[in-house]
Design a protein around this motif. Structure first.
Motif, PDB file in Angstrom:
ATOM      1  N   GLN A  10       0.820  -1.221   0.000  1.00  0.00           N
ATOM      2  CA  GLN A  10       0.000   0.000   0.000  1.00  0.00           C
ATOM      3  C   GLN A  10       0.843   1.256   0.000  1.00  0.00           C
ATOM      4  O   GLN A  10       0.349   2.348  -0.285  1.00  0.00           O
ATOM      5  CB  GLN A  10      -0.949   0.012   1.196  1.00  0.00           C
ATOM      6  CG  GLN A  10      -0.265   0.013   2.567  1.00  0.00           C
ATOM      7  CD  GLN A  10      -1.260   0.158   3.705  1.00  0.00           C
ATOM      8  OE1 GLN A  10      -2.234   0.914   3.572  1.00  0.00           O
ATOM      9  NE2 GLN A  10      -1.035  -0.551   4.795  1.00  0.00           N
ATOM     10  N   SER A  11       2.155   1.153   0.331  1.00  0.00           N
ATOM     11  CA  SER A  11       3.006   2.342   0.362  1.00  0.00           C
ATOM     12  C   SER A  11       4.449   1.918   0.139  1.00  0.00           C
ATOM     13  O   SER A  11       4.872   0.856   0.608  1.00  0.00           O
ATOM     14  CB  SER A  11       2.883   3.060   1.707  1.00  0.00           C
ATOM     15  OG  SER A  11       3.787   4.156   1.781  1.00  0.00           O
ATOM     16  N   VAL A  12       5.215   2.746  -0.575  1.00  0.00           N
ATOM     17  CA  VAL A  12       6.622   2.458  -0.807  1.00  0.00           C
ATOM     18  C   VAL A  12       7.385   3.767  -0.953  1.00  0.00           C
ATOM     19  O   VAL A  12       6.851   4.759  -1.461  1.00  0.00           O
ATOM     20  CB  VAL A  12       6.822   1.564  -2.056  1.00  0.00           C
ATOM     21  CG1 VAL A  12       6.395   2.302  -3.334  1.00  0.00           C
ATOM     22  CG2 VAL A  12       8.250   1.072  -2.164  1.00  0.00           C
ATOM     23  N   SER A  51       1.553   3.902   5.946  1.00  0.00           N
ATOM     24  CA  SER A  51       2.381   4.594   4.949  1.00  0.00           C
ATOM     25  C   SER A  51       3.776   4.792   5.507  1.00  0.00           C
ATOM     26  O   SER A  51       4.001   4.737   6.723  1.00  0.00           O
ATOM     27  CB  SER A  51       1.770   5.956   4.588  1.00  0.00           C
ATOM     28  OG  SER A  51       1.790   6.829   5.714  1.00  0.00           O
ATOM     29  N   VAL A  52       4.738   5.019   4.603  1.00  0.00           N
ATOM     30  CA  VAL A  52       6.130   5.213   4.996  1.00  0.00           C
ATOM     31  C   VAL A  52       6.795   6.151   3.997  1.00  0.00           C
ATOM     32  O   VAL A  52       6.458   6.167   2.810  1.00  0.00           O
ATOM     33  CB  VAL A  52       6.877   3.863   5.070  1.00  0.00           C
ATOM     34  CG1 VAL A  52       6.961   3.213   3.702  1.00  0.00           C
ATOM     35  CG2 VAL A  52       8.248   4.040   5.676  1.00  0.00           C
ATOM     36  N   PHE A  59      17.030   6.807   7.405  1.00  0.00           N
ATOM     37  CA  PHE A  59      15.972   7.487   8.156  1.00  0.00           C
ATOM     38  C   PHE A  59      14.653   7.323   7.423  1.00  0.00           C
ATOM     39  O   PHE A  59      14.542   7.604   6.228  1.00  0.00           O
ATOM     40  CB  PHE A  59      16.275   8.973   8.327  1.00  0.00           C
ATOM     41  CG  PHE A  59      15.180   9.701   9.062  1.00  0.00           C
ATOM     42  CD1 PHE A  59      15.116   9.665  10.448  1.00  0.00           C
ATOM     43  CD2 PHE A  59      14.191  10.393   8.367  1.00  0.00           C
ATOM     44  CE1 PHE A  59      14.090  10.307  11.132  1.00  0.00           C
ATOM     45  CE2 PHE A  59      13.171  11.040   9.046  1.00  0.00           C
ATOM     46  CZ  PHE A  59      13.125  11.010  10.427  1.00  0.00           C
ATOM     47  N   CYS A  60      13.658   6.833   8.154  1.00  0.00           N
ATOM     48  CA  CYS A  60      12.316   6.685   7.609  1.00  0.00           C
ATOM     49  C   CYS A  60      11.301   7.225   8.612  1.00  0.00           C
ATOM     50  O   CYS A  60      11.494   7.122   9.826  1.00  0.00           O
ATOM     51  CB  CYS A  60      11.986   5.212   7.319  1.00  0.00           C
ATOM     52  SG  CYS A  60      12.996   4.441   6.046  1.00  0.00           S
ATOM     53  N   MET A  61      10.205   7.794   8.100  1.00  0.00           N
ATOM     54  CA  MET A  61       9.065   8.221   8.909  1.00  0.00           C
ATOM     55  C   MET A  61       7.862   7.406   8.445  1.00  0.00           C
ATOM     56  O   MET A  61       7.599   7.298   7.247  1.00  0.00           O
ATOM     57  CB  MET A  61       8.775   9.708   8.745  1.00  0.00           C
ATOM     58  CG  MET A  61       7.569  10.199   9.534  1.00  0.00           C
ATOM     59  SD  MET A  61       7.866  10.292  11.319  1.00  0.00           S
ATOM     60  CE  MET A  61       8.866  11.779  11.393  1.00  0.00           C
TER      61      MET A  61
END
Length: 567
Positions: A10-12, A51-52, A59-61
């Protein structure tokens, strides 16, 4: 492409062409390293992610399904995976140092051998762990636990606990020959799909259990291994099946075009198999089974009794170094083409006159007039289709043999071609169950372990007892004492050791004698000419946990690889 099975994404977010972080429809995170995707991992407990976004690879949020934000500082780690272990067996008392290879080992919290935790373990890297086996029994699976889960059970993680066992002698039988079916080469497990000649760097898996009446509870096998049709100088390493990498040891060494044989004692892998690794060039491999180690219900049959090495047969005429004996008196002498020599073993060389099921000896071919081989077998039996010593004309070639005895207490040596002298040196015997002599011991196989290498420390040569003070090369008439007990994890109560002994960097023709200290016996264990690199299996009697190596002439480097011990 469906990346995450049936879940879908669903998110990348991909800050570079070699790093991506994704979230699937079930809220699991997974990352891409440029070639493969990791296993999905639950990052945020039961909440899951929706989501990401990753501006960099470190670093990821992310936002979870309840609208909470969280940050992450690098790629995620999937569940641990075990792809191999070395060694794949060890004693029931525990204490074996096992190297576990695989992936996702960072932060491991537990290593278990079946239901028992490892005595200790060290995380070497994300792909390697060293663990010490606890006490146990039977066949178990080694698993690794991290915060991401527990490694799945696979065939590659099997570890077998081995008890010391007696020896079961068999009539020699060929179970493997990689050459194509032809005259003299029967259909067998190693050529059933055509020739399986080993090329450089390849490993041949050889099933053993079920062959030649070898039962499923066998722990180790004794076999004469021969290489032929060799295209370059090289060596062969035989080791337990199922281990991820060959050990730092060798069993046979040869020059291009050579045909050589050596006796091998090797522990069986979890699936009852052994493996043969060819270092360089191509070579055909032949395996002739002589016997196996495994449980015995009588409790005193197949135990080994070591003796001080003694020569019981020498077909050469009496001269300096050759005394009168059963093989050079009367009508006896060199063995001619198609002839068989019968040699009495009972009451010879310190052996008793009865109670023997098999004998361990060194058989040496001396100055044969043509290329050929010798076959040693129980007197009165059918001549087996096997070989024990292979040679070219005018060579001096030894090989260790463990041969079954009949009630007559004699053995037969068959020579098909030319004429050759022989010498036989006795090392010990196995009991037949009628008595239990003092010093009788059972056998413990191990993954081959190098305890001595006299060469100077260099690439491929680690520090050890034989070179810790610099090169330990043996000179003319020099003797070196090798400690075995309490070395490299070996126990203190060892009475004899099974070791592959290799000589290299040879400056002249010479021989080695291996003995338990005291007076130097009139025996030889390895014979060579200048420039040779060769090996021979030795069953060495110990004195106070050590043995002596004597070099007759010139200088030579010596390598000792332990394959098991009697205790």
């Amino acid at each position: 492409v469906r990346i995450d099975g049936n879940n879908g994404l669903q998110s990348v977010s991909c800050p570079t062409t070699t790093f991506c972080m994704a979230v699937d429809n079930s809220g699991y995170a997974l990352n891409f390293n440029g070639s493969t995707w990791s296993s999905p991992v639950r990052i945020d407990g039961n909440n899951g992610l929706q989501s990401v976004s990753c501006p960099t690879t470190t670093f990821c949020m992310a936002v979870d399904n309840y609208g909470n934000a969280l940050t992450y500082g690098g790629p995620i780690q999937g569940s641990p995976v075990v792809t191999g272990i070395t060694p794949s067996s060890g004693p029931t008392t525990g204490g074996t140092s096992v190297t576990i290879t695989g992936s996702n080992f960072s932060g491991a919290t537990a290593v278990d051998f079946g239901s028992n935790p490892a005595t200790s373990f060290t995380i070497n890297s994300s792909t390697s762990i060293t663990a010490t086996s606890p006490a146990g029994s039977g066949k178990v699976d080694i698993t690794v636990t991290t915060s991401s889960g527990v490694s799945s059970v696979v065939s590659a993680d099997a570890f077998v606990y081995i008890s010391s066992n007696p020896y079961h002698s068999l009539t020699p039988t060929r179970i493997c020959d990689t050459r194509v079916v032809q005259t003299g080469v029967s259909l067998n497990e190693c050529n059933s799909g055509g020739a399986k000649t080993l090329s450089s760097g390849t490993v041949l898996d050889i099933p053993v259990v079920g062959q030649d009446s070898i039962p499923s509870n066998a722990t180790a096998v004794v076999a004469n291994v021969t290489v032929t049709n060799t295209t370059s100088a090289g060596y062969l390493t035989v080791f337990p099946g199922g281990e991820s990498t060959p050990p730092t040891a060798s069993n046979l060494n040869w020059a291009s075009g050579g045909t050589v044989a050596n006796l091998v004692t090797v522990a069986l892998g979890p699936n009852g198999d052994i493996e043969a690794y060819n270092f360089e060039g191509s070579a055909d491999v032949i395996v002739d089974i002589a016997g196996y180690y495994g449980p015995d219900t009588t409790g005193n049959a197949g135990l080994y009794v070591p003796v001080t090495p003694s020569r019981i047969c020498d077909t050469r005429p009496v001269q300096v170094g050759v005394v009168s004996n059963q093989c050079n008196s009367g009508s006896n002498g060199p063995i001619g083409p198609g002839q068989t020599l019968t040699v009495n073993v009972f009451s010879q060389g310190g052996l008793p006159g009865s109670g023997i099921s098999a004998v361990a000896l060194n058989l040496t071919a001396i100055d044969p007039t043509s290329p050929g081989y010798l076959t040693l077998y129980p007197t009165g039996g059918t001549l087996p289709t096997v070989s024990n010593v292979n040679f070219a004309a005018n060579q001096i070639v030894p090989n260790r043999v463990i041969v079954k005895l009949t009630s007559s207490g004699t053995i037969s040596i068959y020579n098909p071609y030319g004429t050759t002298n022989i010498a036989i040196d006795i090392n010990g015997y196995f009991t037949d169950g009628t008595s239990t002599p003092t010093g009788a011991s059972s056998f413990m196989p191990i993954t081959p372990t190098r305890i001595c290498d006299t060469r100077a420390i260099q690439v491929g040569v680690s520090s050890n007892q034989c070179n810790s003070g610099g090169s330990g090369t043996l000179s003319t008439s020099s003797t070196k004492v090798i400690q075995v007990s309490s070395i490299d994890g070996l126990p203190s109560n060892i009475t004899a050791v099974v070791a592959n002994v290799t000589v290299t960097d040879t400056t002249s023709s010479s021989f080695l004698s291996l003995y338990p200290g005291g007076n130097l016996p009139t025996v030889s264990d390895l014979n060579w000419v200048q420039g040779d690199t060769l090996a021979n299996l030795a069953q060495i009697t110990l004195s106070s946990g050590s043995f002596s190596i004597y070099n007759f002439n010139g200088s030579v480097d010596v390598i000792v690889d332990v394959e098991g011990y009697y205790q």
